[in-house]
Design a protein around this motif. Structure first.
Motif, PDB file in Angstrom:
ATOM      1  N   GLY A   1      16.575 105.508 -46.372  1.00  0.00           N
ATOM      2  CA  GLY A   1      15.625 104.680 -45.623  1.00  0.00           C
ATOM      3  C   GLY A   1      16.265 103.968 -44.451  1.00  0.00           C
TER       4      GLY A   1
ATOM      5  N   ASN B   1      14.276 102.314 -41.754  1.00  0.00           N
ATOM      6  CA  ASN B   1      13.686 101.013 -42.048  1.00  0.00           C
ATOM      7  C   ASN B   1      14.429  99.873 -41.351  1.00  0.00           C
TER       8      ASN B   1
ATOM      9  N   CYS C   1       6.593 108.176 -37.578  1.00  0.00           N
ATOM     10  CA  CYS C   1       6.019 109.044 -38.618  1.00  0.00           C
ATOM     11  C   CYS C   1       5.380 110.285 -37.997  1.00  0.00           C
TER      12      CYS C   1
ATOM     13  N   SER D   1       4.599 109.707 -45.384  1.00  0.00           N
ATOM     14  CA  SER D   1       5.468 108.739 -44.729  1.00  0.00           C
ATOM     15  C   SER D   1       4.646 107.570 -44.195  1.00  0.00           C
TER      16      SER D   1
ATOM     17  N   GLY E   1       3.838 105.258 -47.251  1.00  0.00           N
ATOM     18  CA  GLY E   1       5.016 104.463 -47.596  1.00  0.00           C
ATOM     19  C   GLY E   1       5.347 103.456 -46.516  1.00  0.00           C
ATOM     20  N   GLY E   2       5.341 103.917 -45.266  1.00  0.00           N
ATOM     21  CA  GLY E   2       5.754 103.066 -44.154  1.00  0.00           C
ATOM     22  C   GLY E   2       4.828 101.890 -43.931  1.00  0.00           C
TER      23      GLY E   2
ATOM     24  N   ALA F   1       5.191  99.375 -46.693  1.00  0.00           N
ATOM     25  CA  ALA F   1       6.479  98.695 -46.552  1.00  0.00           C
ATOM     26  C   ALA F   1       6.424  97.663 -45.428  1.00  0.00           C
TER      27      ALA F   1
ATOM     28  N   GLY G   1      10.510  95.817 -48.669  1.00  0.00           N
ATOM     29  CA  GLY G   1      10.142  97.011 -47.910  1.00  0.00           C
ATOM     30  C   GLY G   1      10.491  98.285 -48.656  1.00  0.00           C
TER      31      GLY G   1
ATOM     32  N   HIS H   1       7.800 100.898 -50.064  1.00  0.00           N
ATOM     33  CA  HIS H   1       7.787 102.235 -49.492  1.00  0.00           C
ATOM     34  C   HIS H   1       7.616 103.271 -50.606  1.00  0.00           C
ATOM     35  N   ASN H   2       8.394 103.101 -51.675  1.00  0.00           N
ATOM     36  CA  ASN H   2       8.291 104.023 -52.808  1.00  0.00           C
ATOM     37  C   ASN H   2       6.929 103.923 -53.476  1.00  0.00           C
TER      38      ASN H   2
ATOM     39  N   GLN I   1       4.402 105.797 -51.447  1.00  0.00           N
ATOM     40  CA  GLN I   1       4.514 107.247 -51.560  1.00  0.00           C
ATOM     41  C   GLN I   1       3.957 107.743 -52.884  1.00  0.00           C
TER      42      GLN I   1
ATOM     43  N   SER J   1      15.511 101.967 -55.305  1.00  0.00           N
ATOM     44  CA  SER J   1      15.148 101.188 -54.115  1.00  0.00           C
ATOM     45  C   SER J   1      15.878  99.849 -54.069  1.00  0.00           C
TER      46      SER J   1
END
Lengths: 173, 128
Positions: free
Chosen positions: A41, A44, A67, A83, A86-87, A90, A112, A116-117, A120, A144
């Motif tokens: 990541g 990030n 993304c 993405s 997740g993004g 986050a 974050g 993110h995880n 997803q 994470s």
């Protein structure tokens, strides 16, 4: 900072985020952590920088551009939704965590990484219409913590090194 | 501006993330334990059940979609033996046999989920 400078900075940050996404593909993280889909990541760090330096709206623009471009370069349409899910989650979590006075950049980065995880997995649950994908979430969350600390440390040293740079309009004063 | 050094609040965030991880894992473990019975692998594409393979019998199933996954049941466990999808994460996920675990091929939108034979719908088990 005037608008032109801000837009130019956003473009540079997008390019940097793409380069970092590419660089982390070269790191064989799965040799250390045998879980598919685990990433450092690094991009990030850029999102965090944009969030602190330019504010949430510019960070969002950088995120969406990154993304979109990375799915054109590597992923494809499915990867775009993953993405983005997740993004966006986050970024939302980091924008909130940033306001918490009792958190350092480490805490913000950890929020974050975890979200993110989570994003997803939620996207995977939606695509597969299945709950059992979430059985994978605990593994990702534990990882994470480590990736969040790592990107937090990176962001911390970037902010330290750039502490003499004047902050932009709209960013944190 | 947030602090740049690690603070006590950050440790609380770590604790929170780990607690979330443990509770999700516990929920799935509980759901698996409360079932018992022989395990079967359910193969789904786009959320639609296309095959149910008992883990007690060796089997081989080719799942065609945008890509091709070869699902193999051997000695009580199921794996995706080969796949032509980009990434190949599904193949690297290895062999699974415990109810509640799943193999996923996102590019092909295929999921191989282990459930117990006598199980009520898994969704309800997690929610309860």
């Amino acid at each position: 900072m005037n608008r032109t400078r801000a837009v130019t900075l956003c473009a540079m940050l997008t390019a940097l985020a793409l380069a970092l996404s590419f660089a982390e593909r070269l790191i064989p993280l799965e040799a250390v952590v045998p879980l598919p889909g685990v990433k450092l990541g690094l991009a990030n760090i850029v999102t965090m920088f944009a969030l602190y330096q330019l504010g949430a709206r510019y960070a969002l623009a950088v995120l969406v551009c990154r993304c979109a471009l990375s799915s054109l370069l590597w992923g494809g349409p499915t990867a775009l939704w993953f993405s983005l899910a997740g993004g966006l989650l986050a970024l939302g979590a980091m924008a909130l965590a940033k306001r918490a006075k009792f958190l350092s950049v480490y805490g913000v980065s950890l929020c974050g990484a975890a979200c993110h995880n989570l994003g997803q997995i939620l996207a995977a649950m939606a695509v597969l219409r299945s709950v059992s994908v979430a059985s994978y979430l605990p593994f990702l969350l534990v990882v994470s913590v480590f990736t969040g600390l790592l990107t937090g440390a990176a962001a911390s040293s970037v902010f330290r090194a750039l502490s003499h740079v004047p902050r932009a309009e709209g960013g944190e004063k | 501006m947030n602090d740049l050094s690690f603070r006590r609040g950050d440790a609380a965030v770590i604790a929170l993330i780990l607690a979330a991880a443990i509770s999700v894992a516990a929920a799935f473990a509980l759901a698996a334990v409360s079932h018992g019975g022989g395990a079967v692998a359910e193969v789904r594409r786009d959320g639609e059940l296309i095959a149910t393979l008992p883990l007690s019998e060796d089997a081989r199933l080719v799942v065609e979609g945008g890509y091709t996954n070869v699902v193999v049941v051997a000695s009580g466990a199921v794996c995706i033996e080969s796949s032509d999808c980009p990434g190949g994460d599904c193949v690297r996920s290895g062999r699974i046999s415990r109810p509640g675990r799943a193999l996923v091929c996102l590019p092909n939108r295929v999921e191989v989920r282990v459930v117990s034979e006598t199980a009520a719908p898994y969704v309800d088990a997690v929610a309860s």
